[in-house]
Each structure stands twice: as C-alpha cells, then as structure tokens.
Design a protein around this motif. Structure first.
Motif, short mmCIF file in Angstrom:
data_model
loop_
_atom_site.label_atom_id
_atom_site.label_comp_id
_atom_site.label_asym_id
_atom_site.label_seq_id
_atom_site.Cartn_x
_atom_site.Cartn_y
_atom_site.Cartn_z
N ALA A 243 0.87 7.90 -2.70
CA ALA A 243 1.84 8.84 -3.31
C ALA A 243 1.32 9.35 -4.66
O ALA A 243 1.49 10.52 -5.00
N GLY B 134 5.87 5.57 3.70
CA GLY B 134 6.43 4.35 3.13
C GLY B 134 6.11 3.16 4.01
O GLY B 134 5.32 3.25 4.96
N GLN C 249 8.94 12.44 -0.86
CA GLN C 249 9.00 11.14 -0.19
C GLN C 249 10.31 10.44 -0.50
O GLN C 249 10.83 10.53 -1.61
N ASP D 34 -2.73 2.05 -5.82
CA ASP D 34 -1.84 2.86 -4.99
C ASP D 34 -2.67 3.30 -3.79
O ASP D 34 -3.73 3.93 -3.95
N GLY D 35 -2.15 2.94 -2.61
CA GLY D 35 -2.92 3.13 -1.39
C GLY D 35 -3.45 1.78 -0.92
O GLY D 35 -4.56 1.68 -0.39
N THR D 36 -2.64 0.74 -1.10
CA THR D 36 -3.10 -0.61 -0.72
C THR D 36 -3.43 -0.69 0.77
O THR D 36 -4.41 -1.34 1.15
C1 IPD Z 1 2.54 3.04 -1.41
C2 IPD Z 1 1.70 4.24 -1.12
C3 IPD Z 1 2.20 4.84 0.17
C4 IPD Z 1 3.67 5.20 0.09
C5 IPD Z 1 4.49 4.00 -0.34
C6 IPD Z 1 3.96 3.46 -1.64
P1 IPD Z 1 1.16 1.05 -2.46
O1 IPD Z 1 2.10 2.38 -2.54
O2 IPD Z 1 1.79 5.19 -2.13
O3 IPD Z 1 1.48 5.96 0.50
O4 IPD Z 1 4.12 5.61 1.34
O5 IPD Z 1 5.86 4.37 -0.47
O6 IPD Z 1 4.76 2.40 -2.09
O7 IPD Z 1 1.91 0.00 -1.73
O8 IPD Z 1 -0.07 1.44 -1.75
O9 IPD Z 1 0.97 0.73 -3.88
#
Ligand code: IPD
Ligand code: CA
Length: 294
Positions: free
Chosen positions: A204, A172, A221, A101-103
């Motif tokens: 998130a 997002g 969010q 999370d935070g890719t």
């Molecule tokens: C995302 C991150 C991001 C948020 C996105 C998520 P991911 O997840 O948490 O901050 O804004 O809605 O989907 O793609 O990094 O796993």
C-alpha cells in the motif's frame, strides 16, 4: 506556535527527516540482503497476515536508532502493535513505522517491498520517508516543502475523469468470504464506470508513492493500517494529491480505509463508487462504522 495542550517537536524537523532517511537506507540494506534467503514466517491476524524475523529486526533497529536521537518521541510500529502495544495517536511527536510494507512479497522473494516511516506532531503528519529498497528509490515528503523521489520533485496526476484512470488497490489480509466478495464487488463497480485498469502490487505504501509520482491516477483500500499510509500521506499531499476517506470526508489515519488521487474530482468519483467494507479501527475506538455510507 503550539497552543495550550499541544506538543512541540523539540528537534528541527529537518533533523527528524535526515534521521529517518538514514535509518530507512540502513533498514533497506538489511531487507535487500534477506529477500532471497530462507525466512522464519509466522502468521498474525489471519493466514495471509505474515511476519518474519526481518520485520521485527528492522522495526527494532528503527525504533532504537530514533529513540537515541529523539528520546522523548513516541512510536507506533506494526510489529510492536502486533506484540500488544497500543495504537493510540497523541499530540506527542510520534513515529509511525512499517518496517517492511509488502511482507507477503518479501516472504516470497518478490522485490516490491518498502520501509515506511512517518512522523506526526499534534496529530498532524509532518514528514514521510518511504524506501523502495530493491529499486533503491527513496521517497520523501515534508509538509510545506514538497515531495521527492531520489531528489526529483514529484507531481501527482492532474486527471479528473475516472474513465481515464489507472487505479491501484490491495486485497489486505482478511480472507472471510463476505469481505473478499466486497473487494471484488468494488473492483467491478470501478470497471463498470470504464476505469482504464486496476492493478495490485502488494504494498500500500508503494501504491501511494505511485499516486505521488503520477504513474497512476489513484489508489484505494479498505483494511490497511495507519503505518501503511502515514508516511505516504505526506508524500501524496506534497505532490499535489489528495488523501480522502472512502466515505468522502477527510482522511482518518486510524480508520483503515483511504482513497488517494491526484485530484479531488478523481478521489470523489472513486469514493462514490465504493461500497464500504467494515474493519475494526487501528485505535480500537468504537463508532467509526457510524460514518460509513449505508
Ligand atoms: C500490507 C500491504 C498489503 C495491504 C495490507 C497491508 P504489510 O502491509 O501493504 O499490500 O493489502 O493491507 O497491511 O503487512 O505488508 O506491512
Ligand atoms: Ca509490514
């Protein structure tokens, strides 16, 4: 006792928590090692929705490790869903996984990244493990047993007044002008009621951990996914906080929207300020828009 039609988890939940912690730590090492090296980056639903070979590697590691221990369990994983698997929650014990999370942070070498692993049984979230791999902070929660960070018990903020709130949110990955305008419109509404500040960190799951620690009063969010909030929901609730739908009702894990706060008063005040941004549900079930405030 599980009623008719409900599924039991055959393994003690302590064993499940232990297994999730072990594999999250292992995954965290892989992510740390890969953070600053060159990555193969691909896009998914939009130009800002990114995936790397490490996301896929880590998700495969988590699923294969947990499958060996719990062969009857099901999985919902971000990258498996991106590859075409269904995102449907049943009564079966189901692990809900975000390998990184935070890719977007990870792609840029920014150290705000986490592994998130939640377990649902009978559609109830039972435990959550989030490992902030660069900070080496391990957040855990188990329903009815509290939430912890590196063994320290967590307590969310008790603040009830929005004018004393520091609030986290995320943008997002949708970049359509109407949706982007709504994101900023919601921030403006919260600033107009004198919130102390609004911050965006890019994960998130970690935003929600900050709600659980009480570092911030709230997070909201539109557009996140079930794997961004499944593990965190247990951690926030076990820290005394609340996870709420942005329309004010109970959290719907598949709805792609959430308000989390230390107190129901804070969550309610934020929810009342927010204008809905409609996203397709994770489970694809139509009709969710009906419950959005007009
Ligand atoms: C995302 C991150 C991001 C948020 C996105 C998520 P991911 O997840 O948490 O901050 O804004 O809605 O989907 O793609 O990094 O796993
Ligand atoms: Ca991810």
């Amino acid at each position: 006792m599980a009623g008719s039609g409900e599924r039991r988890c055959q393994q003690p939940l302590d064993d499940c928590l232990h297994a999730a912690v072990q594999v999250a730590l292992e995954a965290g090492q892989i992510i740390r090692d890969a953070l600053t090296i060159e990555k193969r980056v691909q896009t998914k639903s939009s130009a800002a929705d990114l995936v790397t070979e490490t996301d896929e590697l880590v998700e495969n590691l988590i699923i294969s490790t947990l499958t060996k221990k719990f062969p009857s369990h099901r999985f919902i994983g971000e990258e498996s869903v991106a590859a075409g698997e269904k995102c449907i929650l049943t009564d079966d014990p189901t692990w809900i996984i975000d390998p990184i999370d935070g890719t977007c942070n990870f792609v840029h070498g920014a150290p705000v990244v986490a592994v998130s692993i939640g377990l649902s049984v009978n559609k109830e979230l039972e435990l959550g493990v989030i490992y902030s791999c660069v900070e080496r902070k391990l957040y855990t929660g188990r329903k009815g047993h509290g939430a912890f960070c590196n063994g320290q018990k967590l307590q969310a903020s008790k603040q009830t007044d929005i004018s004393k709130a520091l609030i986290l949110t995320e943008l997002g990955s949708i970049r359509e002008p109407v949706a982007v305008k709504m994101l900023f419109n919601n921030m403006e509404r919260l600033l107009k009621v004198q919130a102390h500040g609004i911050r965006i960190i890019g994960s998130a799951a970690l935003d929600l951990c900050h709600v659980a620690t009480g570092d911030v009063e709230a997070f909201y969010q539109f557009g996140l996914h079930c794997w961004d909030m499944a593990a965190a929901a247990v951690i926030v609730r076990e820290a005394g906080g609340i996870m709420m739908d942005t329309a004010g009702g109970p959290l719907d894990l598949m709805s792609r929207r959430v308000v989390a706060a230390g107190t129901p008063e804070m969550a309610g005040q934020i929810a009342r300020e927010l204008q809905p941004v409609a996203y397709e549900r994770d489970d694809g079930i139509e009709g969710a828009e009906d419950s959005l405030p007009q």
